[in-house]
Design a protein around this motif. Structure first.
Motif, PDB file in Angstrom:
ATOM      1  N   ALA A 154     -43.587  -9.929  10.296  1.00  0.00           N
ATOM      2  CA  ALA A 154     -44.956  -9.614  10.713  1.00  0.00           C
ATOM      3  C   ALA A 154     -45.771 -10.895  10.832  1.00  0.00           C
ATOM      4  O   ALA A 154     -45.327 -11.974  10.418  1.00  0.00           O
ATOM      5  N   HIS A 155     -46.947 -10.740  11.422  1.00  0.00           N
ATOM      6  CA  HIS A 155     -47.928 -11.817  11.507  1.00  0.00           C
ATOM      7  C   HIS A 155     -49.279 -11.245  11.107  1.00  0.00           C
ATOM      8  O   HIS A 155     -49.580 -10.077  11.389  1.00  0.00           O
ATOM      9  N   SER A 156     -50.085 -12.051  10.469  1.00  0.00           N
ATOM     10  CA  SER A 156     -51.428 -11.606  10.094  1.00  0.00           C
ATOM     11  C   SER A 156     -52.309 -11.577  11.337  1.00  0.00           C
ATOM     12  O   SER A 156     -51.926 -12.073  12.399  1.00  0.00           O
ATOM     13  N   ASP A 157     -53.485 -11.021  11.192  1.00  0.00           N
ATOM     14  CA  ASP A 157     -54.435 -10.987  12.307  1.00  0.00           C
ATOM     15  C   ASP A 157     -54.771 -12.390  12.794  1.00  0.00           C
ATOM     16  O   ASP A 157     -55.039 -12.602  13.974  1.00  0.00           O
ATOM     17  N   SER A 158     -54.729 -13.356  11.876  1.00  0.00           N
ATOM     18  CA  SER A 158     -55.036 -14.735  12.257  1.00  0.00           C
ATOM     19  C   SER A 158     -53.799 -15.507  12.712  1.00  0.00           C
ATOM     20  O   SER A 158     -53.869 -16.703  12.978  1.00  0.00           O
ATOM     21  N   GLY A 159     -52.641 -14.819  12.798  1.00  0.00           N
ATOM     22  CA  GLY A 159     -51.436 -15.435  13.341  1.00  0.00           C
ATOM     23  C   GLY A 159     -50.488 -16.054  12.334  1.00  0.00           C
ATOM     24  O   GLY A 159     -49.486 -16.658  12.711  1.00  0.00           O
ATOM     25  N   HIS A 160     -50.790 -15.931  11.038  1.00  0.00           N
ATOM     26  CA  HIS A 160     -49.899 -16.481  10.020  1.00  0.00           C
ATOM     27  C   HIS A 160     -48.619 -15.663   9.930  1.00  0.00           C
ATOM     28  O   HIS A 160     -48.657 -14.438  10.021  1.00  0.00           O
ATOM     29  N   ARG A 161     -47.509 -16.366   9.729  1.00  0.00           N
ATOM     30  CA  ARG A 161     -46.239 -15.683   9.531  1.00  0.00           C
ATOM     31  C   ARG A 161     -46.272 -14.943   8.194  1.00  0.00           C
ATOM     32  O   ARG A 161     -46.695 -15.505   7.188  1.00  0.00           O
ATOM     33  N   LEU A 162     -45.779 -13.710   8.198  1.00  0.00           N
ATOM     34  CA  LEU A 162     -45.719 -12.915   6.973  1.00  0.00           C
ATOM     35  C   LEU A 162     -44.291 -12.420   6.763  1.00  0.00           C
ATOM     36  O   LEU A 162     -43.690 -11.817   7.651  1.00  0.00           O
ATOM     37  N   TYR A 163     -43.761 -12.693   5.584  1.00  0.00           N
ATOM     38  CA  TYR A 163     -42.382 -12.349   5.255  1.00  0.00           C
ATOM     39  C   TYR A 163     -42.363 -11.223   4.226  1.00  0.00           C
ATOM     40  O   TYR A 163     -43.102 -11.243   3.250  1.00  0.00           O
ATOM     41  N   SER A 164     -41.473 -10.266   4.439  1.00  0.00           N
ATOM     42  CA  SER A 164     -41.350  -9.103   3.562  1.00  0.00           C
ATOM     43  C   SER A 164     -40.189  -9.283   2.586  1.00  0.00           C
ATOM     44  O   SER A 164     -39.443 -10.263   2.651  1.00  0.00           O
ATOM     45  N   GLU A 165     -40.019  -8.284   1.721  1.00  0.00           N
ATOM     46  CA  GLU A 165     -38.883  -8.298   0.796  1.00  0.00           C
ATOM     47  C   GLU A 165     -37.566  -8.244   1.559  1.00  0.00           C
ATOM     48  O   GLU A 165     -36.586  -8.878   1.160  1.00  0.00           O
ATOM     49  N   ALA A 166     -37.525  -7.509   2.667  1.00  0.00           N
ATOM     50  CA  ALA A 166     -36.311  -7.458   3.492  1.00  0.00           C
ATOM     51  C   ALA A 166     -36.016  -8.839   4.083  1.00  0.00           C
ATOM     52  O   ALA A 166     -34.855  -9.250   4.173  1.00  0.00           O
ATOM     53  N   ASP A 167     -37.074  -9.543   4.478  1.00  0.00           N
ATOM     54  CA  ASP A 167     -36.896 -10.906   4.999  1.00  0.00           C
ATOM     55  C   ASP A 167     -36.321 -11.810   3.911  1.00  0.00           C
ATOM     56  O   ASP A 167     -35.425 -12.617   4.162  1.00  0.00           O
ATOM     57  N   LEU A 168     -36.838 -11.664   2.706  1.00  0.00           N
ATOM     58  CA  LEU A 168     -36.353 -12.459   1.576  1.00  0.00           C
ATOM     59  C   LEU A 168     -34.876 -12.178   1.316  1.00  0.00           C
ATOM     60  O   LEU A 168     -34.098 -13.098   1.036  1.00  0.00           O
ATOM     61  N   SER A 169     -34.462 -10.929   1.446  1.00  0.00           N
ATOM     62  CA  SER A 169     -33.059 -10.561   1.274  1.00  0.00           C
ATOM     63  C   SER A 169     -32.190 -11.226   2.342  1.00  0.00           C
ATOM     64  O   SER A 169     -31.108 -11.738   2.048  1.00  0.00           O
ATOM     65  N   ARG A 170     -32.666 -11.229   3.582  1.00  0.00           N
ATOM     66  CA  ARG A 170     -31.918 -11.884   4.663  1.00  0.00           C
ATOM     67  C   ARG A 170     -31.816 -13.388   4.406  1.00  0.00           C
ATOM     68  O   ARG A 170     -30.768 -13.992   4.615  1.00  0.00           O
TER      69      ARG A 170
END
Length: 162
Positions: free
Chosen positions: A34-50
């Motif tokens: 995902a990305h925040s409204d201001s365009g920052h990259r956002l990583y989830s728990e699934a991303d952390l697992s990958r």
């Protein structure tokens, strides 16, 4: 609420540099979900697992292209990954055994006060070069990571950097 990390937070959490995470995104190996409204990259728990899978495969000695192939299911089965790592270890062991044999040979010549020829030293130096080749590559990668980290600090990237 679902936990999300910005790239700087993920870098601190994993010990990787922001530049490394951005590079993984650039080569489509590891991208934020995902990305925040201001365009920052956002990583989830699934991303952390990958990311954990990526780092584990790298630890086995796979190149980034090989890691990408494994994760997309293109080329390698788990058995092939283990076999590849075993082959790499056997090759390294063989190089070390050859170096040990050559060092023993030269040592015996010296102990017996026999002449050590230019060919003996050339062979020994060649084996030492092969033996240290991987070490040098790993050392270079360590320094590149340190330089990346220094570059992140100099560039003024904050924890909430894109």
């Amino acid at each position: 609420m679902k936990q999300l990390w910005k790239v700087g937070e993920l870098a601190k959490l994993t010990g990787l540099t922001i530049r490394t995470l951005r590079f993984y995104d650039q080569i489509s190996l590891f991208s934020p979900s995902a990305h925040s409204d201001s365009g920052h990259r956002l990583y989830s728990e699934a991303d952390l697992s990958r990311l954990q899978q990526i780092l584990s495969l790298k630890e086995l000695g796979l190149s980034l292209d090989e890691v990408k192939s494994v994760l997309t299911g293109e080329h390698f089965s788990p058995l092939e990954i283990v076999s590849l790592q075993m082959a790499r270890l056997k090759e390294n062991i063989q190089i070390q055994q050859n170096l040990l044999s050559e060092l023993s040979y030269v040592s015996n010549l010296m102990q017996l006060k026999q002449p050590v020829t230019v060919d003996d030293f050339t062979t020994l130096l060649d084996m030492m070069k092969k033996s240290h080749e991987k070490f040098i590559i790993e050392r270079r990668m360590t320094w590149e990571r340190r330089l990346d980290l220094l570059g992140d600090l100099v560039d003024g990237h904050s924890d909430d950097a894109n």
